[in-house]
Design an enzyme around this catalytic site. Structure first.
Site, PDB file in Angstrom:
ATOM      1  N   THR A  40       5.096   1.151 -11.152  1.00 26.69           N
ATOM      2  CA  THR A  40       3.679   0.890 -10.907  1.00 26.69           C
ATOM      3  C   THR A  40       3.082   1.882  -9.930  1.00 26.69           C
ATOM      4  O   THR A  40       1.969   2.380 -10.123  1.00 26.69           O
ATOM      5  CB  THR A  40       3.494  -0.537 -10.366  1.00 26.69           C
ATOM      6  OG1 THR A  40       3.949  -1.475 -11.342  1.00 26.69           O
ATOM      7  CG2 THR A  40       2.032  -0.817 -10.057  1.00 26.69           C
ATOM      8  N   ALA A 186      -8.536  -5.605  -5.058  1.00 26.01           N
ATOM      9  CA  ALA A 186      -9.944  -5.833  -5.391  1.00 26.01           C
ATOM     10  C   ALA A 186     -10.863  -5.031  -4.474  1.00 26.01           C
ATOM     11  O   ALA A 186     -11.838  -4.426  -4.937  1.00 26.01           O
ATOM     12  CB  ALA A 186     -10.263  -7.320  -5.285  1.00 26.01           C
ATOM     13  N   LEU A 187     -10.557  -5.020  -3.186  1.00 25.64           N
ATOM     14  CA  LEU A 187     -11.443  -4.342  -2.232  1.00 25.64           C
ATOM     15  C   LEU A 187     -11.324  -2.831  -2.315  1.00 25.64           C
ATOM     16  O   LEU A 187     -12.330  -2.115  -2.201  1.00 25.64           O
ATOM     17  CB  LEU A 187     -11.150  -4.836  -0.816  1.00 25.64           C
ATOM     18  CG  LEU A 187     -11.354  -6.341  -0.587  1.00 25.64           C
ATOM     19  CD1 LEU A 187     -11.193  -6.691   0.881  1.00 25.64           C
ATOM     20  CD2 LEU A 187     -12.717  -6.799  -1.103  1.00 25.64           C
ATOM     21  N   GLU A 204     -14.415 -14.209  -4.556  1.00 26.96           N
ATOM     22  CA  GLU A 204     -13.129 -14.580  -3.957  1.00 26.96           C
ATOM     23  C   GLU A 204     -13.063 -16.094  -3.790  1.00 26.96           C
ATOM     24  O   GLU A 204     -13.957 -16.702  -3.190  1.00 26.96           O
ATOM     25  CB  GLU A 204     -12.966 -13.891  -2.596  1.00 26.96           C
ATOM     26  CG  GLU A 204     -11.855 -14.426  -1.717  1.00 26.96           C
ATOM     27  CD  GLU A 204     -10.483 -14.434  -2.391  1.00 26.96           C
ATOM     28  OE1 GLU A 204      -9.761 -15.439  -2.228  1.00 26.96           O
ATOM     29  OE2 GLU A 204     -10.133 -13.450  -3.079  1.00 26.96           O
ATOM     30  N   ASP A 312       9.052  -5.828  -6.373  1.00 30.17           N
ATOM     31  CA  ASP A 312       8.101  -6.919  -6.592  1.00 30.17           C
ATOM     32  C   ASP A 312       8.673  -8.066  -7.414  1.00 30.17           C
ATOM     33  O   ASP A 312       8.244  -9.210  -7.263  1.00 30.17           O
ATOM     34  CB  ASP A 312       6.856  -6.393  -7.325  1.00 30.17           C
ATOM     35  CG  ASP A 312       6.121  -5.314  -6.549  1.00 30.17           C
ATOM     36  OD1 ASP A 312       6.598  -4.920  -5.478  1.00 30.17           O
ATOM     37  OD2 ASP A 312       5.076  -4.865  -7.035  1.00 30.17           O
ATOM     38  N   HIS A 445      -4.791  15.090  23.529  1.00 33.38           N
ATOM     39  CA  HIS A 445      -6.218  14.768  23.529  1.00 33.38           C
ATOM     40  C   HIS A 445      -6.948  15.673  22.544  1.00 33.38           C
ATOM     41  O   HIS A 445      -6.650  16.864  22.478  1.00 33.38           O
ATOM     42  CB  HIS A 445      -6.786  14.971  24.942  1.00 33.38           C
ATOM     43  CG  HIS A 445      -8.254  14.734  25.045  1.00 33.38           C
ATOM     44  ND1 HIS A 445      -8.801  13.467  25.056  1.00 33.38           N
ATOM     45  CD2 HIS A 445      -9.292  15.605  25.130  1.00 33.38           C
ATOM     46  CE1 HIS A 445     -10.103  13.579  25.139  1.00 33.38           C
ATOM     47  NE2 HIS A 445     -10.445  14.868  25.201  1.00 33.38           N
TER      48      HIS A 445
END
Length: 461
Positions: A40, A186-187, A204, A312, A445
């Site tokens: 995926t 989705a976002l 949602e 997954d 910095h």
């Protein structure tokens, strides 16, 4: 029947590197892939979406270039180019994996669908009609991943909805995009297409976006997306969808009231389901839960000896980097007697909206549930020198610090390159570096990382 030392089903980010390592150890190894090598991440997830998000970010910068004193008169989005660029990157990555697999001694790639025929035997139904291979091995590693979950909404089977996979091949920007879901996928996709020119509506079901995050994180993400023009509805459950001549109608209950919304396109981003049905696991004694995810212990072992599940498909955190770590855990336990487990391992992740959400460790809600004594250090991005200088002041840096020993328990960073910045805190957590030590550390910095001095200095006030 072809005999192997190991069979790996699926060539994702767990299966592919494990196959290479096992082959390098002299194991005769087979790896089976049904569709494209790379899983995926390479084909449908991380690689293509981030390639397209980069294009959308450029579009957004051009649109708002006057903020930096650069004035542009309009622009056009060449969507076929955007999709083509994405495809070229995916193909490059995929071809690289194919080459490595082909050139690895002791490793054989089988393209086709894997089906168990017994406890340690597999039939591969190849791409060609009638092609079949019969394999057997003492060790089998399942890395078949997940696929988009389509909820049983009335009429969903009668409309041309899109998924997180199919939307990426749209060579025309959707005019009006309705998205079911309000989490990471989705976002990310919602902001991507919003910036390319879509009108976007989010529905949602939960009471907030990103339901697993702290409320202050959700509020900032929602505000930033709404300021860009996205319409967001929470407590919104779609009950029916239908197709008209030129649009798709979505009927939803929003804050307890029925409403009907119209859009030219519908994206279903309501989660994913495991790809286990075709494996016929009942022939192996491998147990799954009620959603089809393979059950594993803390060492990723299934209920069948010698069979493991990585990534997954085992129902763990659905992130590429976790799948990759799964292969390391299995490999080191097999060959280095490492005795590793998934318990208490770090879980960093990043949502690639702009700005990003970088996360590591405990949220405030999780720390409260655990009853841990903690204090919160928080610094808004408009107080970060680098953010002000570059014009990216949306968001904040937040870290949870143990009340007594000053160890860092977790962090959430919404900001430009938030994922990179949270990685600094991740390494501090792994190394036992305290908030006090980070407060006094020298950073170049003006990096974003330098803001960690001020973040933890706030605890002294």
């Amino acid at each position: 029947m072809q005999k192997f030392d190991a069979i790996i089903i699926g060539s994702g980010q767990g299966g592919t590197p494990l196959a290479g390592k096992l082959a390098a150890k002299g194991w005769k190894t087979a790896i089976i892939e049904q569709r494209y090598v790379g899983g995926t991440c390479i084909n449908d997830g991380c690689t293509p979406t981030k390639a397209m998000i980069a294009c959308a970010e450029v579009a957004n910068t051009v649109l708002h270039s006057n903020r930096w004193g650069v004035h542009c008169v309009g622009f056009n989005v060449d969507m076929p180019f955007v999709v083509g660029r994405k495809n070229n990157i995916v193909e490059e990555f995929r071809n690289g994996i194919n080459t490595r697999l082909d050139e690895t001694p002791n490793l054989t790639l089988f393209m086709g669908t894997a089906v168990f025929t017994g406890p340690k035997s597999i039939k591969v139904m190849g791409e060609e009609l009638g092609e079949e291979h019969k394999l057997a091995a003492e060790y089998i590693f399942i890395n078949t991943g997940t696929t988009p979950y389509i909820p049983p909404i009335k009429g969903i089977d009668k409309v041309p909805y899109l998924t997180s996979t199919t939307i990426l091949d749209q060579v025309v920007v959707p005019k009006e995009l309705i998205i079911l879901g309000g989490s990471y996928v989705a976002l990310e996709l919602g902001q991507l297409y919003l910036r390319l020119g879509s009108s976007v509506i989010i529905l949602e079901a939960a009471s907030q976006l990103l339901s697993k995050e702290d409320p202050d994180v959700s509020v900032v993400i929602r505000n930033m997306l709404e300021q860009e023009g996205m319409q967001i509805h929470t407590n919104a459950s779609a009950t029916e969808v239908s197709k008209t001549d030129n649009s798709i109608a979505v009927t939803a209950t929003i804050e307890g009231k029925p409403q009907t919304l119209q859009g030219t396109h519908l994206l279903v981003a309501t989660g994913r389901k495991p790809q286990t049905a075709a494996l016929e696991l009942h022939k192996t004694n491998v147990l799954t839960n009620d959603k089809g995810f393979i059950q594993v212990n803390e060492k990723l072992e299934t209920s069948a000896p010698g069979i493991y599940a990585l990534g997954d498909v085992n129902g763990g955190p659905a992130f590429t980097h976790i799948s990759y770590n799964d292969h390391l855990l299995v490999y080191k336990n097999l060959f280095e007697s490492a005795n590793l487990s998934t318990k208490d391992r770090q879980l960093p992740y990043c949502m690639f909206t702009d700005p990003q959400l970088g996360r590591i460790g405990l949220s405030e809600q999780a720390a409260l549930k655990k009853g841990l004594p903690f204090k919160v250090a928080k610094l808004p991005m408009n107080k970060v020198a680098r953010a002000v200088e570059t014009g990216h002041i949306t968001g904040f840096i937040k870290a949870l610090v143990h009340e007594y020993d000053n160890t860092i328990l977790g962090a959430a960073i919404i900001g430009k390159e938030g994922g990179e910045l949270v990685s600094v805190l991740q390494m501090a957590m792994l190394g036992g570096i305290t908030a006090t030590q980070v407060r006094d550390m020298i950073f170049a910095h003006p990096l974003y990382a330098e803001s960690l001095n001020n973040l933890f200095m706030s605890l002294d006030q």
